[in-house]
Enzyme design. Structure first.
Site, PDB file in Angstrom:
ATOM      1  N   PRO A 111       6.590  -2.755  -3.489  1.00 47.08           N
ATOM      2  CA  PRO A 111       5.302  -2.234  -2.997  1.00 47.08           C
ATOM      3  C   PRO A 111       5.114  -0.796  -3.451  1.00 47.08           C
ATOM      4  O   PRO A 111       6.080  -0.044  -3.581  1.00 47.08           O
ATOM      5  CB  PRO A 111       5.452  -2.305  -1.474  1.00 47.08           C
ATOM      6  CG  PRO A 111       6.551  -3.286  -1.236  1.00 47.08           C
ATOM      7  CD  PRO A 111       7.482  -3.163  -2.396  1.00 47.08           C
ATOM      8  N   CYS A 112       3.865  -0.415  -3.696  1.00 46.70           N
ATOM      9  CA  CYS A 112       3.579   0.945  -4.173  1.00 46.70           C
ATOM     10  C   CYS A 112       2.171   1.330  -3.744  1.00 46.70           C
ATOM     11  O   CYS A 112       1.201   0.710  -4.148  1.00 46.70           O
ATOM     12  CB  CYS A 112       3.700   1.001  -5.694  1.00 46.70           C
ATOM     13  SG  CYS A 112       3.260   2.589  -6.406  1.00 46.70           S
TER      14      CYS A 112
END
Length: 587
Positions: A94-95
């Site tokens: 995730p980012c």
């Protein structure tokens, strides 16, 4: 002479339900030896589809949770007696990043950002022959900047200025981090200037709102901005606003000099909220500005306390400026673009890399899903270079459509109970190439996960209306059907109550249960198996968990066919071949 084909060992990080690694496995040249995933239901699906082998999930020693932040990958390799040069790594961390473009979120610093660095750490510790990282299509945009941190050890060392300097030393790469002014709030009430200046410089620590409180206030502001009068009648809304009033009155202002000004902001806010409950509100601009002032003050306090607590972040002076009747608060930070960082870091480790946004429908998946992908191969292993992402397939068959994917399931009525997980499947005379692909590996005439929601009467009414009218989504419904359950129907996304079109690829598959996606030919919700097919999972890939969890796993997945295209390319670059090329799958 043995006909056995050698396989690379694959470690799957942030594995989800397994779409990325499944695409690699379809080449016949990769075998998963370990996966990291923290979501319980996704793990159940992953394990089920890997011979029900629970040991495939990598966990820190003594832990029951597959938490990447606590996994020592060197120790894992030693325990398996394998070397990094035997391994390929895949994963989609995730980012979220931060930027001035998305400062409305409740927190400046997202814990998810550290997970991208965990992927980088894993590559450094494993040193695989090659890797593939995937992410949101906007990963290379201005929204995905990260903070430079103090060199305080651990994962934060991967974003310290010393680390950034080290990874570009001796290369032609220019310094890619910079000092910038990060805007915290913009307040259009200049009278609040003295209070804002004191909050920035004082040790004032009020009782902060929970996130749901600020979210509720923003909802009220949106409704007040409408032309029509905003009337609150529902019991749960009245209870929420009373909770807001109680929370506001608990503020401790004892150490605040501008107590009169702050009391005024609080009083104005509680009066507006009470008027909403009492139906005495006249929807004027003053009431609206009072609530906006209060939201700004609270958001500022959130950010200031976060910066104070996050000692690891390199930030400078917090400034308060008056600009054209507006008070702007900003903080000086050091930041960098995450893709520029990964580019420099992976090259520092000795990898040739390429990255770009990939469109799933270019690679036989019946879906217009875009994902950002980074492909890396060790320099000494590049035998058929350069390292490049695969080009779009040139085929008159493309793009495959929703019809190609799910038409054969149209006459099979979905089940409603997840415990009744299989139905008879009859092969039709007009099965498409896509459907033949889905049935590969199915040795029985059954279909699994063909289950959908037992829709409420209103949902069924909407489905029927969209079918009869040929409507495309929620906005195609009559005003009566829109406003029954939506306070502000104009804000509803185009993906809600989306009716699929047989003649086109699917839009990006999300949790289609939450978004109430509709079958293209029937007034009913899309089934779990139909959603899985749009993602290009074969029918022998079985999903585990509650209905919503299964839909969510599918929505979060990488289309296996997109992953397979990159796996084919990776093999080509290192001088190897798949057992069967993706381009030959649909001939």
């Amino acid at each position: 002479m043995s006909n056995k084909v050698s396989k690379f060992k694959l470690i799957d990080l942030f594995a989800g339900a397994g779409g990325l690694s499944n695409g690699f496995e379809q080449t016949g040249r990769f075998e998963v030896i370990g996966a990291v995933e923290i979501n319980k239901e996704a793990i159940e699906t992953y394990v089920y589809n890997h011979n029900k082998n629970e040991n495939i999930i990598i966990k820190p020693e003594g832990s029951k949770i597959s938490d990447i932040t606590k996994i020592d990958f060197k120790q894992f390799l030693d325990s398996k007696n394998i070397l990094g040069e035997e391994i390929v790594v895949t994963g989609g961390p995730p980012c979220q990043g931060f930027s001035n473009a998305n400062r409305q979120k409740n927190h400046l610093i997202s814990g998810n950002n550290q997970l991208v660095k965990e992927f980088a750490r894993a590559i450094e510790e494993i040193r695989p022959i090659a890797f593939l990282m995937e992410n949101v299509k906007t990963m290379n945009s201005v929204k995905h900047k990260f903070f430079v941190t103090e060199n305080c050890g651990g994962i934060y060392g991967y974003s310290s200025e010393e680390h950034l300097i080290k990874i570009i030393e001796g290369s032609n790469q220019k310094k890619f981090w910079e000092i910038e002014e990060l805007t915290l709030i913009e307040c259009k009430n200049p009278d609040l200037g003295p209070l804002i200046k004191e909050l920035v410089t004082s040790e004032f620590n009020p009782v902060l709102y929970k996130e749901k409180h600020l979210s509720k206030l923003r909802t009220i502001v949106r409704n007040l901005k409408k032309k029509r009068l905003y009337i609150i009648e529902k019991k749960n809304e009245i209870e929420e606003i009373n909770e807001l009033i109680t929370a506001i009155n608990k503020y401790d202002k004892s150490n605040l000099k501008e107590i009169g000004l702050f009391n005024g902001v609080i009083l104005n806010t509680t009066e507006v909220l009470q008027a909403l409950i009492d139906h005495k509100h006249d929807n004027n601009e003053t009431s609206l500005s009072n609530l906006i002032d209060f939201i700004n003050i609270n958001q500022l306090l959130r950010y200031l306390i976060e910066l104070k607590n996050e000692k690891i972040i390199c930030f400078g002076e917090t400034k308060v400026k008056s600009i054209s009747e507006e008070i702007r608060v900003s903080v000086q930070v050091k930041s960098y673009n995450i893709v520029q960082y990964l580019d420099a870091f992976f090259k520092y480790l000795g990898y040739d890399i390429d990255y770009k946004v990939m469109l799933a429908s270019d690679f036989f998946a019946p879906q217009n899903r875009e994902r950002f992908m980074i492909l890396g191969v060790k320099k000494e292993k590049v035998n058929n270079g350069p390292v490049q992402m695969p080009a779009k397939f040139d085929s008159d068959q493309l793009p495959f459509t929703v019809f190609d994917a799910i038409k054969d399931l149209e006459e099979i009525t979905p089940k409603k109970d997840i415990n009744d997980n299989k139905l008879p499947y009859s092969v039709t005379d007009h099965i498409t190439r896509m459907q033949k692909y889905y049935r590969l590996g199915m040795n029985e005439n059954l279909i699994y996960n063909h289950i959908n929601t037992n829709s409420e009467p209103l949902s069924k009414q909407r489905f029927e209306a969209l079918k009869q009218s040929g409507g495309k989504n929620f906005h195609s419904l009559s005003d009566e059907l829109k406003e029954i359950s939506y306070t502000d129907s104009s804000r509803t996304q185009n993906t809600v109550y989306l009716r699929l079109n047989y003649n086109e690829p699917s839009p990006t598959v999300i949790n289609v249960r939450k978004s109430m996606w509709q079958h293209p030919a029937k007034p009913e919700a899309l089934s779990i198996r139909e959603a899985a097919r749009l993602q290009s999972f074969k029918d022998n890939y079985i999903f585990i968990g509650t209905k919503d969890k299964q839909y969510q796993q599918i929505g979060n997945a990488v289309p296996p066919l997109l992953a397979r295209a990159v796996a084919d390319q990776m093999l080509k670059i290192i001088g190897e071949n798949p057992v069967k090329k993706l381009s030959d799958e649909f001939n």
